[in-house]
Write an enzyme that holds these catalytic residues in place. Structure first.
Site, PDB file in Angstrom:
ATOM      1  N   LYS A 282     -18.032   4.107  21.214  1.00  0.00           N
ATOM      2  CA  LYS A 282     -17.748   3.644  19.844  1.00  0.00           C
ATOM      3  C   LYS A 282     -16.468   4.233  19.267  1.00  0.00           C
ATOM      4  O   LYS A 282     -15.801   3.611  18.451  1.00  0.00           O
ATOM      5  CB  LYS A 282     -18.930   3.951  18.920  1.00  0.00           C
ATOM      6  CG  LYS A 282     -20.108   3.026  19.146  1.00  0.00           C
ATOM      7  CD  LYS A 282     -21.088   3.061  17.981  1.00  0.00           C
ATOM      8  CE  LYS A 282     -22.217   2.070  18.175  1.00  0.00           C
ATOM      9  NZ  LYS A 282     -23.155   2.468  19.246  1.00  0.00           N
TER      10      LYS A 282
ATOM     11  N   GLU B 256     -21.433   0.892   7.360  1.00  0.00           N
ATOM     12  CA  GLU B 256     -22.865   1.119   7.350  1.00  0.00           C
ATOM     13  C   GLU B 256     -23.251   1.709   8.696  1.00  0.00           C
ATOM     14  O   GLU B 256     -22.502   1.601   9.662  1.00  0.00           O
ATOM     15  CB  GLU B 256     -23.619  -0.200   7.143  1.00  0.00           C
ATOM     16  CG  GLU B 256     -23.778  -1.057   8.394  1.00  0.00           C
ATOM     17  CD  GLU B 256     -22.474  -1.627   8.939  1.00  0.00           C
ATOM     18  OE1 GLU B 256     -21.526  -1.809   8.136  1.00  0.00           O
ATOM     19  OE2 GLU B 256     -22.396  -1.855  10.166  1.00  0.00           O
TER      20      GLU B 256
ATOM     21  N   SER C  56     -22.090   3.297  28.759  1.00  0.00           N
ATOM     22  CA  SER C  56     -21.497   3.290  27.420  1.00  0.00           C
ATOM     23  C   SER C  56     -21.625   4.621  26.689  1.00  0.00           C
ATOM     24  O   SER C  56     -20.823   4.922  25.809  1.00  0.00           O
ATOM     25  CB  SER C  56     -22.115   2.173  26.576  1.00  0.00           C
ATOM     26  OG  SER C  56     -23.525   2.277  26.572  1.00  0.00           O
TER      27      SER C  56
HETATM   28  C1  LIG Z   1     -24.088   1.554  19.817  1.00  0.00           C
HETATM   29  C2  LIG Z   1     -24.237   1.703  21.265  1.00  0.00           C
HETATM   30  C3  LIG Z   1     -24.408   0.591  22.114  1.00  0.00           C
HETATM   31  C4  LIG Z   1     -24.537  -0.811  21.595  1.00  0.00           C
HETATM   32  O1  LIG Z   1     -23.424  -1.316  20.942  1.00  0.00           O
HETATM   33  P1  LIG Z   1     -22.495  -2.447  21.555  1.00  0.00           P
HETATM   34  O2  LIG Z   1     -21.666  -2.876  20.411  1.00  0.00           O
HETATM   35  O3  LIG Z   1     -23.379  -3.536  22.093  1.00  0.00           O
HETATM   36  O4  LIG Z   1     -21.720  -1.824  22.636  1.00  0.00           O
HETATM   37  C5  LIG Z   1     -24.476   0.797  23.483  1.00  0.00           C
HETATM   38  N1  LIG Z   1     -24.415   2.035  24.012  1.00  0.00           N
HETATM   39  C6  LIG Z   1     -24.264   3.133  23.230  1.00  0.00           C
HETATM   40  C7  LIG Z   1     -24.207   4.472  23.890  1.00  0.00           C
HETATM   41  C8  LIG Z   1     -24.172   3.008  21.837  1.00  0.00           C
HETATM   42  O5  LIG Z   1     -24.031   4.100  21.077  1.00  0.00           O
END
Ligand SMILES: *Cc1c(COP(=O)(O)O)cnc(C)c1O
Length: 405
Positions: free
Chosen positions: A101, A123, A388
């Protein structure tokens, strides 16, 4: 590569269109006053973010502050357990703050600085976006107002503490169910009054144009890095790539590097407890076209046509829609969207931790579970999964609800 009339050689030039459409999805369905604010951001995006100065500064920040490029790791023990297929992970868990993010928050906050804004507004539900934006605001010396429902404030105490330590102002939203939806409404209302001094920072490839485009472009560093690293490591492209899809930002950025390649692309939505409405958040699989939060996409609706209640073990994935670009790529068939339920996700969470020494975020564990499933069905080849984020934030929840497996 051309699919159903869409030329992927020129994809980023043509999608979204000038008014923010990916085919019929996307757009900007908001009040005239907010439209003026979005136009200002859109103009600034093209005049500022494409400038060499901005690009160079963001590149430097990515390297010196975020710790980019993040590596690709060959998951050798996991691959050996499965057979002939080699699984690799792009390590966004090693990005500063432990998830992808920050990639778009740094871009959005740098844009705010160039536009002369003093404040960023957003938010947050689970608090991950709030923490990433508070980090970016601290780095650039911007004020930061994070709107959060009081129910979520109670549930997410560590992230609330993080935001406060980083100097953000956490604004409690008490009306209605006091969760994410009310926080979105309150943040937009505040923004419509403050947009001369502030900029709204959306947490995924969602919301009115230009956000789905901007957030994708800021996240595309993940995909372009991964493509270069993977070809350098192995001498070829991966056969398949996999990412989890909540709003869809980590997936959109990761996919961007491979859309014009002969690579199978999979986006994984959370099936939660099962297929009944309310038990999952698999909007692309079970949803229908509709407008919410300022954009047209595929969404899960209740009997009144309102956004339906959703559920996933991963709080970062429980959103009743996905970004308009995913709806578009879904209809085109360029990306295949599939689902993984809670139980398979938790198994993958422990399996990756124990075979590779990497504790994934529960969101990312959905993609890992699917990568394993895919590798089990292939004879040979490679799968690259986007990790992610890291799972530190999830450990208390896992121990409390699943114990030590
Ligand atoms: C917020 C988050 C997601 C989901 O958000 P996307 O916008 O779909 O990428 C996925 N993995 C992690 C670690 C997150 O913090």
């Amino acid at each position: 590569m051309i699919i159903n009339g869409v030329d992927f050689n020129n994809y980023f030039k043509n999608y979204p269109s000038k008014d923010g459409f990916f085919g019929k999805y996307g757009g900007c369905y908001i009040s005239d006053e907010l439209k003026a604010a979005m136009n200002e951001i859109n103009e600034a995006y093209f005049n500022i973010c494409k400038s060499r100065k901005f690009v160079a500064e963001l590149r430097r920040i990515r390297k010196e502050f975020q710790g980019r490029p993040t590596p690709i790791t060959h998951l050798e023990r996991l691959s050996d357990q499965i057979g002939n297929v080699q699984i690799y992970a792009k390590r966004e868990d090693l990005n500063h703050t432990g998830a992808h993010k920050l990639n778009h928050c740094m871009g959005e906050a740098l844009l705010a600085k160039y536009m002369g804004k003093k404040k960023v507004i957003a938010e947050t539900g689970a608090g991950q976006h709030g923490v990433a934006l508070a980090t970016a605001a601290a780095y650039f010396g911007l004020e930061c107002d994070i709107y959060m429902g009081s129910v979520d404030i109670k549930k997410q105490a560590p992230n609330v503490a993080r935001m406060k330590i980083l100097g953000a102002n956490v604004v409690e939203v008490t009306h209605g169910l006091a969760t994410l939806k009310e926080a979105v409404d309150a943040a937009f209302e505040a923004y419509s009054k403050e947009y001369k001094d502030a900029i709204y920072c959306i947490g995924s490839v969602l919301g009115p144009h230009p956000f789905p485009m901007m957030v994708r472009d800021f996240q595309s560093v993940v995909g372009f890095e991964a493509r270069e690293q993977f070809t350098e490591m192995t001498g070829e492209l991966p056969d398949s790539i996999v990412a989890c899809v909540g709003g869809g930002s980590n997936a959109a950025g990761f996919f961007a590097g491979f859309l014009n390649d002969p690579v199978e692309i999979y986006g994984i939505e959370p099936l939660g407890r099962g297929e009944k409405l309310g038990d999952h958040a698999a909007s692309l699989k079970f949803g229908t076209e509709g407008i919410m939060h300022g954009f047209n996409s595929i969404m899960l609706k209740d009997e009144n046509g309102e956004p339906a209640p959703v559920y996933s073990v991963a709080s970062g994935l429980d959103y009743p829609s996905s970004g308009p670009e995913h709806a578009f790529l879904h209809d085109l068939g360029r990306v295949k969207y599939d689902v993984v339920n809670d139980d398979d996700t938790i198994d993958a969470f422990f399996r990756l931790s124990r075979t590779e020494g990497i504790i994934p975020a529960i969101e990312s564990a959905h993609a890992v579970a699917f990568a394993i499933r895919l590798a089990e069905q292939m004879d040979h080849g490679s799968v690259l999964v986007n990790l992610s984020g890291r799972g530190d934030k999830d450990m208390d929840y896992i121990i409390e609800n699943y114990g030590i497996k």
